[in-house]
Design a protein around this motif. Sequence first.
Motif, short mmCIF file in Angstrom:
data_model
loop_
_atom_site.label_atom_id
_atom_site.label_comp_id
_atom_site.label_asym_id
_atom_site.label_seq_id
_atom_site.Cartn_x
_atom_site.Cartn_y
_atom_site.Cartn_z
N ALA A 37 0.82 -1.22 0.00
CA ALA A 37 0.00 0.00 0.00
C ALA A 37 0.85 1.26 0.00
O ALA A 37 0.55 2.23 -0.69
CB ALA A 37 -0.95 -0.02 1.20
N GLY A 38 1.94 1.26 0.79
CA GLY A 38 2.79 2.43 0.85
C GLY A 38 3.46 2.74 -0.48
O GLY A 38 3.66 3.92 -0.83
N ILE A 39 3.79 1.70 -1.22
CA ILE A 39 4.40 1.90 -2.54
C ILE A 39 3.42 2.62 -3.46
O ILE A 39 3.76 3.60 -4.13
CB ILE A 39 4.80 0.54 -3.15
N MET A 40 2.18 2.12 -3.48
CA MET A 40 1.18 2.71 -4.37
C MET A 40 0.80 4.11 -3.93
O MET A 40 0.51 4.99 -4.76
CB MET A 40 -0.04 1.79 -4.45
N MET A 41 0.82 4.37 -2.62
CA MET A 41 0.53 5.72 -2.14
C MET A 41 1.60 6.68 -2.63
O MET A 41 1.31 7.81 -3.03
CB MET A 41 0.43 5.70 -0.61
N ARG A 42 2.87 6.26 -2.61
CA ARG A 42 3.96 7.11 -3.09
C ARG A 42 3.81 7.42 -4.58
O ARG A 42 4.26 8.44 -5.06
CB ARG A 42 5.29 6.42 -2.84
N LEU A 105 3.59 8.34 5.83
CA LEU A 105 4.29 7.99 4.58
C LEU A 105 4.80 9.22 3.85
O LEU A 105 5.77 9.13 3.08
CB LEU A 105 3.34 7.21 3.67
N HIS A 106 4.16 10.35 4.07
CA HIS A 106 4.54 11.58 3.39
C HIS A 106 5.85 12.15 3.96
O HIS A 106 6.55 12.89 3.27
CB HIS A 106 3.42 12.61 3.55
N THR A 109 10.18 7.07 5.67
CA THR A 109 10.30 5.98 4.71
C THR A 109 9.08 5.06 4.77
O THR A 109 8.37 5.00 5.78
CB THR A 109 11.56 5.14 4.99
N VAL A 110 8.88 4.32 3.68
CA VAL A 110 7.78 3.36 3.63
C VAL A 110 7.92 2.32 4.73
O VAL A 110 6.96 2.00 5.44
CB VAL A 110 7.72 2.68 2.24
N SER A 111 9.12 1.78 4.90
CA SER A 111 9.33 0.73 5.89
C SER A 111 9.13 1.26 7.31
O SER A 111 8.55 0.60 8.16
CB SER A 111 10.72 0.11 5.74
N ASN A 112 9.61 2.49 7.58
CA ASN A 112 9.48 3.06 8.92
C ASN A 112 8.01 3.31 9.26
O ASN A 112 7.54 2.98 10.36
CB ASN A 112 10.27 4.36 9.00
N ALA A 113 7.28 3.91 8.33
CA ALA A 113 5.87 4.20 8.57
C ALA A 113 5.09 2.91 8.80
O ALA A 113 4.22 2.82 9.68
CB ALA A 113 5.28 4.96 7.39
N GLY A 172 6.81 12.41 10.95
CA GLY A 172 6.33 11.20 10.30
C GLY A 172 6.28 10.02 11.25
O GLY A 172 5.33 9.23 11.25
N ASP A 173 7.32 9.89 12.10
CA ASP A 173 7.34 8.81 13.08
C ASP A 173 6.21 8.96 14.10
O ASP A 173 5.60 7.97 14.52
CB ASP A 173 8.69 8.78 13.80
N ALA A 174 5.94 10.21 14.49
CA ALA A 174 4.84 10.45 15.44
C ALA A 174 3.50 10.07 14.83
O ALA A 174 2.66 9.45 15.49
CB ALA A 174 4.84 11.92 15.86
N PHE A 175 3.30 10.43 13.56
CA PHE A 175 2.07 10.02 12.88
C PHE A 175 1.97 8.50 12.82
O PHE A 175 0.90 7.92 13.01
CB PHE A 175 2.03 10.61 11.47
N GLY A 176 3.10 7.84 12.52
CA GLY A 176 3.09 6.38 12.43
C GLY A 176 2.75 5.73 13.75
O GLY A 176 1.98 4.77 13.80
N LEU A 177 3.32 6.25 14.83
CA LEU A 177 3.03 5.69 16.16
C LEU A 177 1.57 5.94 16.54
O LEU A 177 0.92 5.06 17.12
CB LEU A 177 3.96 6.30 17.20
N GLY A 178 1.06 7.12 16.20
CA GLY A 178 -0.36 7.39 16.47
C GLY A 178 -1.27 6.45 15.70
O GLY A 178 -2.30 6.01 16.22
#
Length: 308
Positions: A37-42, A105-106, A109-113, A172-178
Amino acid sequence: MPSNSSGTAVLDGSGARRASALGFAALLTGGVAIGFAGIMMRWSDVNPLASAFWRMALAAPLLWAWAWSTRGRDRASGKRTGFSLALLLAGLSFAGDMGLWHLSLHYTTVSNATLLSNLAPLFIALWMWLAYRARFAPGFVAGLGIALGGAFLLVAPAAPGSGPSGAGKLLGDAFGLGSALFYAAYQLAIKDARNQYSTALLMAWSSTITALALLPFALAAPGAFWPAAAAGWIPLLGMALIAQIGGQTVIAYASAHLPAALSSVGLLIQPLTATLAAWFFFAEAVGPAQAAGGALLLFGIYLSRRSG
């Protein structure tokens, strides 16, 4: 197959094991699908929240067609067909997860998110312990720890200075954790609702509610809401068909056959898929630490599954 006094079929031990194995295989398959999904979002040219909205909105009509075709079977099997709070909770929780994850993702990285969003197992295990005083087998706890350790290795920078850095990455990391908090709530809501509804109706309702909840934010967010050209619909359709229908729908089916904590650990296959896909498509570096992390992640999932 034996049945109880009410005539409802009951799985014997071997049948339950087969159903659990099939459910776990479906879970991993769905997790791999969502990993893209992250790939296609990018690849999409709309704003992050719009991409999350279109993922839901484009999948919803197909899911409603499927739900309509199975309504007779649902009634015959005693499944609920009306609206309920469980459906609303599932849709709103997924809206929070999707919105924050697409924003993550914005910036990172894709993997981190993907990893941070999939820290949901920690929140689910904590909730089950606090709410139900659930006890977990030592092998399951060890497998969870190994899988999470491997996942963190998986997203470690392959070389000093590689990947995003600074305030943008922290955001971005904060958004991912949320998003992980909302993803945990979504998995628990889906587990509860899946016991009442068929997969088709559950996914039709939850995708629709998620789309409606995301729509005002997608319209207000900076950036395009509509793709600039016809080709811009391709990644959005890919997210709808591969990630939402091919991924989340299969996971919703699996949730009927697996404990919530085990399901969340199995879904850690997503960061591994995302890391490999990002390496292939975007040349995001993968080094020895990432390879070791991937191996540990898979071993941790195996150990958790074996310990049940």
